[in-house]
Design a protein around this motif. Structure first.
Motif, PDB file in Angstrom:
ATOM      1  N   ALA A 164       0.830  -1.208   0.000  1.00 36.31           N
ATOM      2  CA  ALA A 164       0.000   0.000   0.000  1.00 36.31           C
ATOM      3  C   ALA A 164       0.865   1.260   0.000  1.00 36.31           C
ATOM      4  CB  ALA A 164      -0.931  -0.011   1.209  1.00 36.31           C
ATOM      5  N   HIS A 165       2.025   1.189   0.639  1.00 37.82           N
ATOM      6  CA  HIS A 165       2.937   2.337   0.647  1.00 37.82           C
ATOM      7  C   HIS A 165       3.325   2.737  -0.770  1.00 37.82           C
ATOM      8  CE1 HIS A 165       6.330   4.926   1.820  1.00 37.82           C
ATOM      9  NE2 HIS A 165       7.005   4.316   0.864  1.00 37.82           N
ATOM     10  N   PHE A 166       3.429   1.768  -1.667  1.00 36.93           N
ATOM     11  CA  PHE A 166       3.793   2.046  -3.052  1.00 36.93           C
ATOM     12  C   PHE A 166       2.574   2.323  -3.924  1.00 36.93           C
ATOM     13  CE2 PHE A 166       7.551  -0.607  -1.765  1.00 36.93           C
ATOM     14  CZ  PHE A 166       8.467   0.434  -1.797  1.00 36.93           C
ATOM     15  N   GLY A 167       1.400   2.491  -3.311  1.00 38.30           N
ATOM     16  CA  GLY A 167       0.214   2.909  -4.052  1.00 38.30           C
ATOM     17  C   GLY A 167      -0.653   1.791  -4.578  1.00 38.30           C
ATOM     18  N   ALA A 168      -0.435   0.553  -4.127  1.00 38.19           N
ATOM     19  CA  ALA A 168      -1.246  -0.576  -4.581  1.00 38.19           C
ATOM     20  C   ALA A 168      -2.472  -0.749  -3.691  1.00 38.19           C
ATOM     21  CB  ALA A 168      -0.422  -1.854  -4.583  1.00 38.19           C
ATOM     22  N   TYR A 169      -3.551  -1.226  -4.277  1.00 44.00           N
ATOM     23  CA  TYR A 169      -4.737  -1.596  -3.510  1.00 44.00           C
ATOM     24  C   TYR A 169      -4.545  -3.029  -3.011  1.00 44.00           C
ATOM     25  CZ  TYR A 169      -6.816   2.608  -5.419  1.00 44.00           C
ATOM     26  OH  TYR A 169      -7.056   3.914  -5.752  1.00 44.00           O
ATOM     27  N   VAL A 170      -4.829  -3.258  -1.731  1.00 42.34           N
ATOM     28  CA  VAL A 170      -4.426  -4.516  -1.104  1.00 42.34           C
ATOM     29  C   VAL A 170      -5.615  -5.246  -0.485  1.00 42.34           C
ATOM     30  CG1 VAL A 170      -2.084  -3.722  -0.655  1.00 42.34           C
ATOM     31  CG2 VAL A 170      -3.853  -3.292   1.051  1.00 42.34           C
ATOM     32  N   CYS A 171      -5.526  -6.566  -0.475  1.00 43.24           N
ATOM     33  CA  CYS A 171      -6.548  -7.410   0.146  1.00 43.24           C
ATOM     34  C   CYS A 171      -5.893  -8.714   0.563  1.00 43.24           C
ATOM     35  CB  CYS A 171      -7.710  -7.662  -0.802  1.00 43.24           C
ATOM     36  SG  CYS A 171      -7.240  -8.479  -2.357  1.00 43.24           S
ATOM     37  N   GLY A 172      -6.595  -9.479   1.379  1.00 44.42           N
ATOM     38  CA  GLY A 172      -6.021 -10.741   1.840  1.00 44.42           C
ATOM     39  C   GLY A 172      -7.077 -11.651   2.439  1.00 44.42           C
ATOM     40  N   THR A 173      -6.665 -12.877   2.693  1.00 45.19           N
ATOM     41  CA  THR A 173      -7.510 -13.850   3.373  1.00 45.19           C
ATOM     42  C   THR A 173      -6.676 -14.586   4.411  1.00 45.19           C
ATOM     43  OG1 THR A 173      -7.021 -15.540   1.697  1.00 45.19           O
ATOM     44  CG2 THR A 173      -9.022 -14.231   1.378  1.00 45.19           C
ATOM     45  N   ASP A 174      -7.345 -15.142   5.398  1.00 47.13           N
ATOM     46  CA  ASP A 174      -6.686 -15.959   6.399  1.00 47.13           C
ATOM     47  C   ASP A 174      -7.720 -16.887   7.012  1.00 47.13           C
ATOM     48  OD1 ASP A 174      -3.756 -15.525   7.954  1.00 47.13           O
ATOM     49  OD2 ASP A 174      -5.230 -16.721   9.039  1.00 47.13           O
ATOM     50  N   ILE A 175      -7.303 -18.072   7.381  1.00 47.75           N
ATOM     51  CA  ILE A 175      -8.216 -19.049   7.961  1.00 47.75           C
ATOM     52  C   ILE A 175      -8.530 -18.747   9.417  1.00 47.75           C
ATOM     53  CG2 ILE A 175      -6.480 -20.679   8.790  1.00 47.75           C
ATOM     54  CD1 ILE A 175      -8.271 -22.931   7.675  1.00 47.75           C
ATOM     55  N   ASP A 176      -7.703 -17.898  10.053  1.00 45.26           N
ATOM     56  CA  ASP A 176      -7.866 -17.606  11.477  1.00 45.26           C
ATOM     57  C   ASP A 176      -8.875 -16.469  11.680  1.00 45.26           C
ATOM     58  OD1 ASP A 176      -7.496 -16.687  14.179  1.00 45.26           O
ATOM     59  OD2 ASP A 176      -5.584 -17.754  14.204  1.00 45.26           O
ATOM     60  N   TYR A 177     -10.042 -16.812  12.171  1.00 42.95           N
ATOM     61  CA  TYR A 177     -11.122 -15.851  12.401  1.00 42.95           C
ATOM     62  C   TYR A 177     -10.699 -14.767  13.384  1.00 42.95           C
ATOM     63  CZ  TYR A 177     -15.747 -14.161  13.910  1.00 42.95           C
ATOM     64  OH  TYR A 177     -16.827 -13.368  14.226  1.00 42.95           O
ATOM     65  N   ASN A 178     -10.037 -15.183  14.455  1.00 39.96           N
ATOM     66  CA  ASN A 178      -9.650 -14.220  15.489  1.00 39.96           C
ATOM     67  C   ASN A 178      -8.662 -13.179  14.967  1.00 39.96           C
ATOM     68  OD1 ASN A 178     -11.263 -15.497  17.334  1.00 39.96           O
ATOM     69  ND2 ASN A 178      -9.615 -16.731  18.213  1.00 39.96           N
ATOM     70  N   THR A 179      -7.712 -13.600  14.142  1.00 37.89           N
ATOM     71  CA  THR A 179      -6.731 -12.661  13.601  1.00 37.89           C
ATOM     72  C   THR A 179      -7.388 -11.663  12.664  1.00 37.89           C
ATOM     73  OG1 THR A 179      -4.944 -14.294  13.773  1.00 37.89           O
ATOM     74  CG2 THR A 179      -4.601 -12.457  12.278  1.00 37.89           C
ATOM     75  N   ILE A 180      -8.246 -12.128  11.774  1.00 37.26           N
ATOM     76  CA  ILE A 180      -8.914 -11.235  10.835  1.00 37.26           C
ATOM     77  C   ILE A 180      -9.756 -10.192  11.562  1.00 37.26           C
ATOM     78  CG2 ILE A 180     -10.744 -11.119   9.087  1.00 37.26           C
ATOM     79  CD1 ILE A 180      -8.126 -12.017   7.907  1.00 37.26           C
ATOM     80  N   HIS A 181     -10.404 -10.595  12.653  1.00 36.27           N
ATOM     81  CA  HIS A 181     -11.300  -9.695  13.374  1.00 36.27           C
ATOM     82  C   HIS A 181     -10.642  -9.042  14.594  1.00 36.27           C
ATOM     83  CE1 HIS A 181     -14.913 -10.583  11.037  1.00 36.27           C
ATOM     84  NE2 HIS A 181     -14.504 -11.840  10.996  1.00 36.27           N
ATOM     85  N   GLY A 182      -9.357  -9.310  14.800  1.00 32.72           N
ATOM     86  CA  GLY A 182      -8.654  -8.663  15.908  1.00 32.72           C
ATOM     87  C   GLY A 182      -9.162  -9.094  17.272  1.00 32.72           C
ATOM     88  N   LEU A 183      -9.456 -10.381  17.427  1.00 32.63           N
ATOM     89  CA  LEU A 183      -9.970 -10.906  18.696  1.00 32.63           C
ATOM     90  C   LEU A 183      -8.931 -11.810  19.351  1.00 32.63           C
ATOM     91  CD1 LEU A 183     -13.555 -11.907  17.478  1.00 32.63           C
ATOM     92  CD2 LEU A 183     -12.885  -9.778  18.621  1.00 32.63           C
ATOM     93  N   GLY A 184      -9.188 -12.186  20.593  1.00 33.16           N
ATOM     94  CA  GLY A 184      -8.349 -13.172  21.268  1.00 33.16           C
ATOM     95  C   GLY A 184      -7.160 -12.580  21.994  1.00 33.16           C
ATOM     96  N   LYS A 185      -6.190 -13.429  22.282  1.00 35.11           N
ATOM     97  CA  LYS A 185      -5.027 -13.041  23.067  1.00 35.11           C
ATOM     98  C   LYS A 185      -4.075 -12.161  22.247  1.00 35.11           C
ATOM     99  CE  LYS A 185      -5.060 -17.073  26.124  1.00 35.11           C
ATOM    100  NZ  LYS A 185      -4.289 -18.229  26.636  1.00 35.11           N
TER     101      LYS A 185
END
Length: 314
Positions: free
Chosen positions: A89-110
């Motif tokens: 994104a710093h170089f001006g690209a539009y960014v997206c991603g996926t991950d199997i970990d629900y907690n990481t994607i939603h910022g939950l947990g420890k």
């Protein structure tokens, strides 16, 4: 000290005594090394981090290998806390991603920070992009299994930049059947994704290359890390695909017996149905050895600890 790339010009002058004199002239600056980005994007200062958040320097190196430029679409199938999205994104690209970990994607947990038990209410990937003024480049991050792509068919991404899990600090997992799922209670931070089996490293790389061959634009690049047990390393264990050309293979040492290779590949051939499994017979078997990387990694650690204990007893 200024870090950059300079144009050097050299002349050889012939003196009266016929002895050459070398003259070197610094003609001009070609590019700025931008080493200040390492400090300004340091993981230590980042809002949202995880156990495997990528070092800022390596993130920018990967973005450079991917030739990321403004208005590109860059995808990370193992996005984690989004460290690789930030550099793109710093170089001006539009960014997206996926991950199997629900907690990481939603910022939950420890939390992963010392002296912090749980993640805060605004610890997520979007908050990281916002921290650096890059939120406008953030498309989204989805809870998804990389072994089962959710995208429509077609060439969607200009670059795929990722760091797959090795099974050391993060488990290698993929989804299974509903029969083996454990549904989380409402409001719980338990992971609601159906998990049934481990995800072998050879399968991760096989699926990653197949995905890149199908979803990268022509000339698009795949950049990823490949863990290696150094005593067994040969060029033959680098995963290949007929639609992808190997551009570079760089080593980063992890220990005396392990390292990881930064692999850069470029799409040079349009994906056809016959390319789906066309390279399995000849090239899939050599890198099944990656499946035992975790065992080899910890066997080396165990031997080192035993040696240190033995030396201490002397």
């Amino acid at each position: 000290m200024y870090s950059g790339f300079w144009k050097i010009m050299e002349w050889t002058l012939i003196m009266f005594q016929k002895s050459p004199l070398i003259c070197i002239l610094v003609d001009g600056c070609i590019a700025d090394g931008q080493r200040e980005l390492i400090e300004s994007y340091s993981v230590k200062k980042r809002h949202f981090i995880g156990n495997t958040s990528m070092d800022a320097c390596l993130s920018f190196i990967m973005a450079n290998h991917g030739r990321v430029k403004p208005n590109d679409i860059v995808y990370d199938p193992f996005v984690g806390t989004g460290g690789l999205l930030i550099s793109s994104a710093h170089f001006g690209a539009y960014v997206c991603g996926t991950d199997i970990d629900y907690n990481t994607i939603h910022g939950l947990g420890k939390a992963s920070r010392k002296n912090q038990k749980w993640r805060g209410p605004d610890e997520n990937i979007r908050a990281n992009l916002r921290q650096y003024g890059l939120e406008k480049y953030y498309l989204d991050a989805l809870v998804s299994d990389s072994s089962r792509p959710v995208w429509r068919k077609g060439m969607l991404f200009d670059a795929i930049i990722t760091d797959p899990p090795y099974g050391i600090r993060e488990a290698t997992r993929r989804t299974g059947s509903q029969k083996e799922s454990v549904k989380s209670a409402e409001g719980s931070t338990e992971n609601p994704v159906f998990i049934s089996s481990s995800y072998h490293l050879s399968d991760i790389f096989f699926d990653l290359l197949k995905f890149a061959a199908e979803y990268l634009v022509m000339g698009g690049r795949l950049v990823y890390w490949l863990p290696i047990y150094r005593p067994e390393y040969t060029e033959e264990i680098i995963p290949r695909h007929p639609c992808l050309k190997l551009i570079s293979n760089c080593e980063q040492m992890l220990s005396s017996h392990t390292s990881r290779r930064l692999i850069t590949m470029e799409k040079v051939k349009e994906f056809k149905d016959q390319d789906q499994n066309s390279y399995l017979d000849d090239q899939y078997m050599p890198y099944r050895g990656h499946n035992s990387f975790r065992e080899k990694y910890f066997s080396g650690v165990t031997k080192r600890i035993a040696k240190e204990e033995k030396d201490n007893q002397k």
